[in-house]
Design an enzyme around this catalytic site. Structure first.
Site, PDB file in Angstrom:
ATOM      1  N   ASN A 104      37.115  43.685  49.152  1.00 28.33           N
ATOM      2  CA  ASN A 104      36.905  43.011  50.433  1.00 28.33           C
ATOM      3  C   ASN A 104      36.426  41.579  50.227  1.00 28.33           C
ATOM      4  OD1 ASN A 104      37.558  45.491  51.376  1.00 28.33           O
ATOM      5  ND2 ASN A 104      35.473  46.075  51.918  1.00 28.33           N
ATOM      6  N   HIS A 121      38.715  40.273  44.862  1.00 32.01           N
ATOM      7  CA  HIS A 121      39.711  39.420  45.545  1.00 32.01           C
ATOM      8  C   HIS A 121      39.072  38.165  46.142  1.00 32.01           C
ATOM      9  CE1 HIS A 121      42.689  43.027  46.103  1.00 32.01           C
ATOM     10  NE2 HIS A 121      42.860  42.408  44.952  1.00 32.01           N
ATOM     11  N   CYS A 129      38.629  22.751  49.155  1.00 31.14           N
ATOM     12  CA  CYS A 129      39.727  21.794  49.304  1.00 31.14           C
ATOM     13  C   CYS A 129      40.552  21.814  48.023  1.00 31.14           C
ATOM     14  CB  CYS A 129      39.171  20.393  49.563  1.00 31.14           C
ATOM     15  SG  CYS A 129      40.493  19.160  49.618  1.00 31.14           S
ATOM     16  N   CYS A 132      40.610  17.872  46.556  1.00 29.78           N
ATOM     17  CA  CYS A 132      39.482  17.204  45.896  1.00 29.78           C
ATOM     18  C   CYS A 132      38.409  18.165  45.400  1.00 29.78           C
ATOM     19  CB  CYS A 132      38.858  16.155  46.819  1.00 29.78           C
ATOM     20  SG  CYS A 132      37.929  16.887  48.190  1.00 29.78           S
ATOM     21  N   ALA A 234      33.299  56.408  56.032  1.00 25.77           N
ATOM     22  CA  ALA A 234      32.264  55.989  55.077  1.00 25.77           C
ATOM     23  C   ALA A 234      30.898  55.873  55.756  1.00 25.77           C
ATOM     24  CB  ALA A 234      32.664  54.660  54.447  1.00 25.77           C
TER      25      ALA A 234
HETATM   26  P1  OAD Z   1      43.967  49.294  53.093  1.00 26.79           P
HETATM   27  O1  OAD Z   1      44.068  48.769  54.487  1.00 26.79           O
HETATM   28  O2  OAD Z   1      45.208  49.371  52.291  1.00 26.79           O
HETATM   29  O3  OAD Z   1      43.350  50.774  53.116  1.00 26.79           O
HETATM   30  C1  OAD Z   1      42.203  51.088  53.867  1.00 26.79           C
HETATM   31  C2  OAD Z   1      41.779  52.516  53.544  1.00 26.79           C
HETATM   32  O4  OAD Z   1      40.582  52.785  54.238  1.00 26.79           O
HETATM   33  C3  OAD Z   1      42.791  53.598  53.946  1.00 26.79           C
HETATM   34  O5  OAD Z   1      42.971  54.509  52.861  1.00 26.79           O
HETATM   35  C4  OAD Z   1      42.117  54.276  55.145  1.00 26.79           C
HETATM   36  O6  OAD Z   1      42.438  55.661  55.214  1.00 26.79           O
HETATM   37  C5  OAD Z   1      40.665  54.083  54.800  1.00 26.79           C
HETATM   38  N1  OAD Z   1      39.738  54.082  55.962  1.00 26.79           N
HETATM   39  C6  OAD Z   1      39.978  53.750  57.244  1.00 26.79           C
HETATM   40  N2  OAD Z   1      38.859  53.868  57.982  1.00 26.79           N
HETATM   41  C7  OAD Z   1      37.872  54.257  57.152  1.00 26.79           C
HETATM   42  C8  OAD Z   1      36.478  54.552  57.298  1.00 26.79           C
HETATM   43  N3  OAD Z   1      35.877  54.443  58.470  1.00 26.79           N
HETATM   44  N4  OAD Z   1      35.786  54.935  56.188  1.00 26.79           N
HETATM   45  C9  OAD Z   1      36.401  55.048  54.981  1.00 26.79           C
HETATM   46  N5  OAD Z   1      37.701  54.788  54.787  1.00 26.79           N
HETATM   47  C10 OAD Z   1      38.434  54.399  55.847  1.00 26.79           C
HETATM   48  O7  OAD Z   1      42.829  48.415  52.371  1.00 26.79           O
HETATM   49  P2  OAD Z   1      42.571  48.188  50.806  1.00 26.79           P
HETATM   50  O8  OAD Z   1      42.830  49.415  50.024  1.00 26.79           O
HETATM   51  O9  OAD Z   1      41.242  47.554  50.703  1.00 26.79           O
HETATM   52  O10 OAD Z   1      44.499  42.310  49.158  1.00 26.79           O
HETATM   53  O11 OAD Z   1      43.682  47.111  50.478  1.00 26.79           O
HETATM   54  C11 OAD Z   1      43.748  46.583  49.191  1.00 26.79           C
HETATM   55  C12 OAD Z   1      44.210  45.150  49.236  1.00 26.79           C
HETATM   56  O12 OAD Z   1      45.431  45.059  49.962  1.00 26.79           O
HETATM   57  C13 OAD Z   1      43.296  44.202  49.983  1.00 26.79           C
HETATM   58  O13 OAD Z   1      42.193  43.757  49.220  1.00 26.79           O
HETATM   59  C14 OAD Z   1      44.211  43.073  50.346  1.00 26.79           C
HETATM   60  C15 OAD Z   1      45.395  43.888  50.818  1.00 26.79           C
HETATM   61  O14 OAD Z   1      46.634  43.306  50.770  1.00 26.79           O
HETATM   62  C16 OAD Z   1      44.761  41.014  49.239  1.00 26.79           C
HETATM   63  O15 OAD Z   1      44.795  40.419  50.296  1.00 26.79           O
HETATM   64  C17 OAD Z   1      44.993  40.345  47.920  1.00 26.79           C
END
Ligand code: OAD
Length: 252
Positions: A104, A121, A129, A132, A234
């Site tokens: 996050n 990330h 910027c 600069c 969570a």
């Molecule tokens: P995702 O949006 O891919 O996944 C979110 C996860 O959280 C899913 O498995 C949901 O089931 C779960 N979820 C939803 N609500 C929840 C809750 N209340 N408690 C616990 N879990 C819950 O997000 P990420 O796995 O973080 O990268 O995504 C990985 C990366 O993909 C990000 O860091 C970003 C994105 O593209 C970049 O931007 C480089």
């Protein structure tokens, strides 16, 4: 697994572990009203990531990337840590959490009080910027006018990793080291599909760690890489686990 038995099992595993690492994703911030990326209501439902979140778009058409960024950052600016973030801060205070590796960019683990956080990330607290190198605090911009600009008039970029950009070297090295040395990894709120982040639970597992997932739904690593999944939000599950860890600690 759901319910009290699962909570107790995780608490016992954490209490007896020597080196616990938490690996978090967007799901942990959903209860702070920040949308996840994938699934219903996710950011990528509204913006094609290859288009809006690719570094080449930012370089060639920063106004377009800033449409997506302003949407995301407006929520991040307002967001406060939720019970899940606070539970991890409490686990650190109990000396049962070595560090958090987070995908996050919302700075909420730091706001909750965790002192050992690896921003895999990057982090949107700062804007840089690209011309600069001057840095600005996100909080100093209202985001009513986008894109925000540097004194030199170039467009500012948040210190977050875009698609097509490498993971910051130090974050990658430290995360891989922590994953390979931990004996328990909590994998919280991540779909575990984006590489190289998604390889961290695999590194932990191969090194012999217990891997516990906390997520309302199974992921591609459930039961393959993770030893077990505690199904739930969570913000509801983590405070109960940490409370149980605290009680075990007192009994010892
Ligand atoms: P995702 O949006 O891919 O996944 C979110 C996860 O959280 C899913 O498995 C949901 O089931 C779960 N979820 C939803 N609500 C929840 C809750 N209340 N408690 C616990 N879990 C819950 O997000 P990420 O796995 O973080 O990268 O995504 C990985 C990366 O993909 C990000 O860091 C970003 C994105 O593209 C970049 O931007 C480089």
């Amino acid at each position: 697994m759901t319910g009290e038995e699962a909570i107790k099992r995780a608490a016992r595993d954490i209490a007896k572990a020597k080196r616990v690492v938490a690996f978090t994703g967007a799901g942990i911030s959903v209860e702070s009203e920040i949308a996840p990326f994938r699934g219903k209501g996710g950011l990528w439902e509204r913006y094609n990531p290859e288009e809006y979140a690719h570094i080449s778009t930012f370089r060639n058409n920063p106004e377009k990337s800033w449409q997506m960024l302003a949407d995301m950052l407006t929520h991040i600016k307002k967001a406060k840590p939720n019970p899940a973030h606070r539970a991890l801060a409490e686990l650190e205070k109990l000396r049962k959490l070595r560090c958090i590796i987070t995908q996050n960019v919302d700075n909420l683990h730091q706001k909750a009080g965790n002192t050992s956080v690896i921003d895999f990330h990057g982090n949107t607290r700062w804007l840089t910027c690209l011309e600069c190198g001057r840095k600005y605090k996100l909080d100093d911009f209202s985001l009513e006018e986008i894109p925000p600009r540097c004194e030199c008039r170039a467009v500012l970029k948040p210190d977050a990793v875009f698609f097509g950009e490498p993971i910051p070297m130090d974050a990658l090295r430290r995360s891989q080291e922590e994953a390979s040395k931990c004996d328990l990894m909590l994998v919280i709120g991540t779909s575990a599909v984006i590489q190289p982040a998604a390889s961290l639970p695999i590194i932990a597992k191969r090194a012999g760690a217990t891997v516990i997932e906390i997520n309302p739904e199974p992921t591609p690593i459930t039961g393959i890489v993770s030893d077990y999944l505690i199904e739930g939000k969570a913000g509801e599950v983590l405070p109960r686990i940490v409370e149980a860890v605290g009680k075990i600690g007192i009994r010892k």
